[in-house]
Design a protein around this motif. Sequence first.
Motif, PDB file in Angstrom:
ATOM      1  N   GLN A  94      -0.605 -25.156-102.988  1.00  0.00           N
ATOM      2  CA  GLN A  94      -0.119 -26.073-104.007  1.00  0.00           C
ATOM      3  C   GLN A  94       1.096 -26.835-103.470  1.00  0.00           C
ATOM      4  O   GLN A  94       1.538 -26.618-102.337  1.00  0.00           O
ATOM      5  CB  GLN A  94       0.250 -25.298-105.282  1.00  0.00           C
ATOM      6  CG  GLN A  94      -0.930 -24.650-105.992  1.00  0.00           C
ATOM      7  CD  GLN A  94      -1.794 -25.648-106.731  1.00  0.00           C
ATOM      8  OE1 GLN A  94      -1.344 -26.706-107.156  1.00  0.00           O
ATOM      9  NE2 GLN A  94      -3.073 -25.321-106.891  1.00  0.00           N
ATOM     10  N   ASN A  95       1.617 -27.749-104.282  1.00  0.00           N
ATOM     11  CA  ASN A  95       2.774 -28.551-103.911  1.00  0.00           C
ATOM     12  C   ASN A  95       3.910 -27.675-103.390  1.00  0.00           C
ATOM     13  O   ASN A  95       4.331 -26.729-104.053  1.00  0.00           O
ATOM     14  CB  ASN A  95       3.235 -29.347-105.139  1.00  0.00           C
ATOM     15  CG  ASN A  95       4.631 -29.897-104.984  1.00  0.00           C
ATOM     16  OD1 ASN A  95       4.942 -30.537-103.991  1.00  0.00           O
ATOM     17  ND2 ASN A  95       5.471 -29.653-105.984  1.00  0.00           N
ATOM     18  N   SER A  96       4.415 -27.984-102.185  1.00  0.00           N
ATOM     19  CA  SER A  96       5.410 -27.138-101.522  1.00  0.00           C
ATOM     20  C   SER A  96       6.832 -27.648-101.692  1.00  0.00           C
ATOM     21  O   SER A  96       7.719 -27.267-100.930  1.00  0.00           O
ATOM     22  CB  SER A  96       5.085 -27.021-100.028  1.00  0.00           C
ATOM     23  OG  SER A  96       5.178 -28.304 -99.403  1.00  0.00           O
ATOM     24  N   PHE A  97       7.080 -28.525-102.663  1.00  0.00           N
ATOM     25  CA  PHE A  97       8.424 -29.044-102.940  1.00  0.00           C
ATOM     26  C   PHE A  97       9.047 -29.611-101.666  1.00  0.00           C
ATOM     27  O   PHE A  97      10.167 -29.295-101.293  1.00  0.00           O
ATOM     28  CB  PHE A  97       9.297 -27.939-103.528  1.00  0.00           C
ATOM     29  CG  PHE A  97      10.576 -28.437-104.162  1.00  0.00           C
ATOM     30  CD1 PHE A  97      10.555 -29.428-105.122  1.00  0.00           C
ATOM     31  CD2 PHE A  97      11.801 -27.894-103.804  1.00  0.00           C
ATOM     32  CE1 PHE A  97      11.733 -29.874-105.709  1.00  0.00           C
ATOM     33  CE2 PHE A  97      12.978 -28.331-104.374  1.00  0.00           C
ATOM     34  CZ  PHE A  97      12.943 -29.321-105.331  1.00  0.00           C
ATOM     35  N   ASP A 102       7.269 -21.745-100.800  1.00  0.00           N
ATOM     36  CA  ASP A 102       5.867 -21.347-100.822  1.00  0.00           C
ATOM     37  C   ASP A 102       5.304 -21.634-102.201  1.00  0.00           C
ATOM     38  O   ASP A 102       5.957 -21.370-103.212  1.00  0.00           O
ATOM     39  CB  ASP A 102       5.712 -19.842-100.532  1.00  0.00           C
ATOM     40  CG  ASP A 102       6.097 -19.478 -99.115  1.00  0.00           C
ATOM     41  OD1 ASP A 102       5.578 -20.109 -98.187  1.00  0.00           O
ATOM     42  OD2 ASP A 102       6.921 -18.560 -98.949  1.00  0.00           O
ATOM     43  N   ASN A 103       4.086 -22.161-102.245  1.00  0.00           N
ATOM     44  CA  ASN A 103       3.462 -22.386-103.540  1.00  0.00           C
ATOM     45  C   ASN A 103       1.951 -22.284-103.383  1.00  0.00           C
ATOM     46  O   ASN A 103       1.385 -22.843-102.434  1.00  0.00           O
ATOM     47  CB  ASN A 103       3.840 -23.757-104.105  1.00  0.00           C
ATOM     48  CG  ASN A 103       3.657 -23.824-105.603  1.00  0.00           C
ATOM     49  OD1 ASN A 103       3.362 -22.820-106.261  1.00  0.00           O
ATOM     50  ND2 ASN A 103       3.827 -25.002-106.162  1.00  0.00           N
ATOM     51  N   THR A 115       9.495 -24.000-109.995  1.00  0.00           N
ATOM     52  CA  THR A 115       9.997 -22.844-109.250  1.00  0.00           C
ATOM     53  C   THR A 115       8.961 -22.232-108.320  1.00  0.00           C
ATOM     54  O   THR A 115       9.296 -21.370-107.510  1.00  0.00           O
ATOM     55  CB  THR A 115      10.509 -21.746-110.209  1.00  0.00           C
ATOM     56  OG1 THR A 115       9.449 -21.370-111.103  1.00  0.00           O
ATOM     57  CG2 THR A 115      11.689 -22.232-111.027  1.00  0.00           C
ATOM     58  N   GLY A 116       7.712 -22.634-108.405  1.00  0.00           N
ATOM     59  CA  GLY A 116       6.702 -22.106-107.510  1.00  0.00           C
ATOM     60  C   GLY A 116       5.910 -20.953-108.093  1.00  0.00           C
ATOM     61  O   GLY A 116       6.048 -20.601-109.260  1.00  0.00           O
ATOM     62  N   ALA A 117       5.086 -20.367-107.246  1.00  0.00           N
ATOM     63  CA  ALA A 117       4.131 -19.355-107.677  1.00  0.00           C
ATOM     64  C   ALA A 117       4.795 -17.998-107.892  1.00  0.00           C
ATOM     65  O   ALA A 117       5.875 -17.714-107.378  1.00  0.00           O
ATOM     66  CB  ALA A 117       3.026 -19.224-106.637  1.00  0.00           C
TER      67      ALA A 117
END
Length: 705
Positions: A94-97, A102-103, A115-117
Amino acid sequence: MDHPNFKYRAVTIAILAAFALPAHAQEVQLQEVQVVGRSEGRRYYSDEAGVARAETPLREVPQAVRVVPRQAIDDIGAVRLEEAYDYVSGVNRQNSFGGLWDNFSIRGFAGDPNTGANFLRNGFAGNRGYNAPRDMANVERLEVIKGPASALYGGSEPGGILNIVTKKPQFKAGHAVELYAGSYDSYRTLIDSTAPLTDTLAYRLNMAYEDKGSFRDHIDSQRYLIAPSFTWLLTPSTVVNYDFEALRQKTPMDRGVIAINGKVGSIPRDRFLGEPNDGDVTIDNKTHNLTVEHEFSSDWKAKAGLAYRTTSLEGYSTEASPRTAGSIRWTTAGAPIIERERRYRDYSSTDLSFQGEVHGKFATGSIKHEVLAGIDSYRFELDQVMKRGRSTSTYGLNIYNPVYGQTPLALNTTPTNTLETQNNTGFFLQDQIAFATDWRLLVGLRHDRFHQEIDNRSNGKQTEQEHGVTTPRLGLTWLATPTLSVYALTSESFRANNSIDAGNQAFAPERGKSKEIGVKYESLDKRYGGTMSVFEIDKKNVLTNDPANAGFSIAAGEARSRGIEFDFSGQVTDKVRVLANYAFIDAEITKDNNAALVGARLINVPKQSGSALAMYEDGFSAGRYGFGAGATYVGKRAGNSLDSFELPSYTTVRTMAYWKPNKTLRFSLDIDNLFDKTYYASSYDVYWITPGAPRTVTLGMQAKF
């Protein structure tokens, strides 16, 4: 409601008091011996996982659980988390900012976009705050529990949760140094050292330094990891573990490339759309983890632990403006210009959490029970300040002939200036019942009390919410043969909605329900095994746009994911080990205020994906060698939440080989994306798309002593 600090003290005192009771247990079982440095000749398959929070063999657990051991991590050559979970079915990038975290999604569901996964580190939450991409230097294995895990761990996405298990001290001395050099001037050094300090105290020290170039223009990064840990055998029945981890990463924020008129590939994959003069964004993460484990007898044991984490992210960035949505402004001279904006971020967080649990086995007549009871609690504070400058004409960039070094935009607005506090306490109880020789029943229940306050320092408004949520889990396993089991599971999940409506009121949590059936196979010698599962997950209370108040949301959305997954891993012959997986996932929006979005695919989730890897090893005189190859396929995916454009499918191939002339020295060669495939790993929208890396070659030397 009791103050959370009181709960920490009360539970800690209770657990420690229990530990102080006279013990008549056998000597504590320590962790299995772990390899120091890069390994070979070890298996891919594991029949147990700590993420299941039970001692039951995985083939008896009525849920899909995937373990990626250190051997697979080494063979893949993974130095980041995403390189390893590419080989787990149903896990997608997913989108990694901008490359700063990590996402990923599991079974179609990603975490909070801000904030991610969801992931754990040694069973404690590891994703709260802002965390640099995980370094694999001190990782022993990865564990993924598929489907809702709220009955075990509280708030999380219904697709599943990932647990990172770090390397532990050993009472046998071992030391290793590893050196790597690769494409784009990338260099990496690792140290792994463990030994006993006394008969009852051992240490482990993992360190890594990385100076990494990139195929992306004007992008490089530096990272530093230091991770000491200690194991103390306090008594024959009590073990104390402490580990510390400090990770720092410095790299520019890189939002990637854009799609023009909904099509990717319009500009080169190495084209940087930011400003080199913005410098690095620095992320600092520090983690302290202390656990105490005690055996009262061979059937009863307890565990208590504290974790304290701090995170910070600070720096400037220039990014393609979301307002232009990837469109191009053409100058009178015919130059294609993408509009940009400049941002400054200063984020920090503190996270204190406690876990206490008791695990026991007993029988009521002919029925056997394995029970788990416990409490966990956390207090989390997040301080966020983001300043922004926007322009419609003076800060654009020619996407075909970029000229950098423009006068920085003034940061004249502060769209984010908040202090958020979360408190959560959860109580859980689980019983795994063997009510016949071949049947296992799992019953689990958890209740969470969640409290959140958000202080908006820009407008002086404060939002507060408090919820009580109960999540059950019910599963049944039939041990059809000594190697084959069949299971069925129904479970629920929740995740807090961290937003407010037009009336400054918080939303009720998202709720998920899952149904799953599956088949597990494990060879009699436990050298290889696999799982095939069929599932359907429904999620409600998903935020969607408020039609009556622009810029606000209402909790009226719903989403569904259903599919089939297959995972297999193991040592199929004395010289060959393999891992393979495949997933078919149909993940879509099933309810939304915008009727056009009903049926839209969930972002970055392909309908079909899979991977396979095989490694061959053999010996010669005093040495050893090995070689192998792997392939990863990812199908077409929705490129944004509107499903208005898509990322194309791709297949990449990697090869790996090593030569070990003696017991102490080893040389390795890894080639990723062997055929130099142009692909796009993930996106947030048409203006932020992450291109995958071209062919990269890495040479390594590993020495043990």
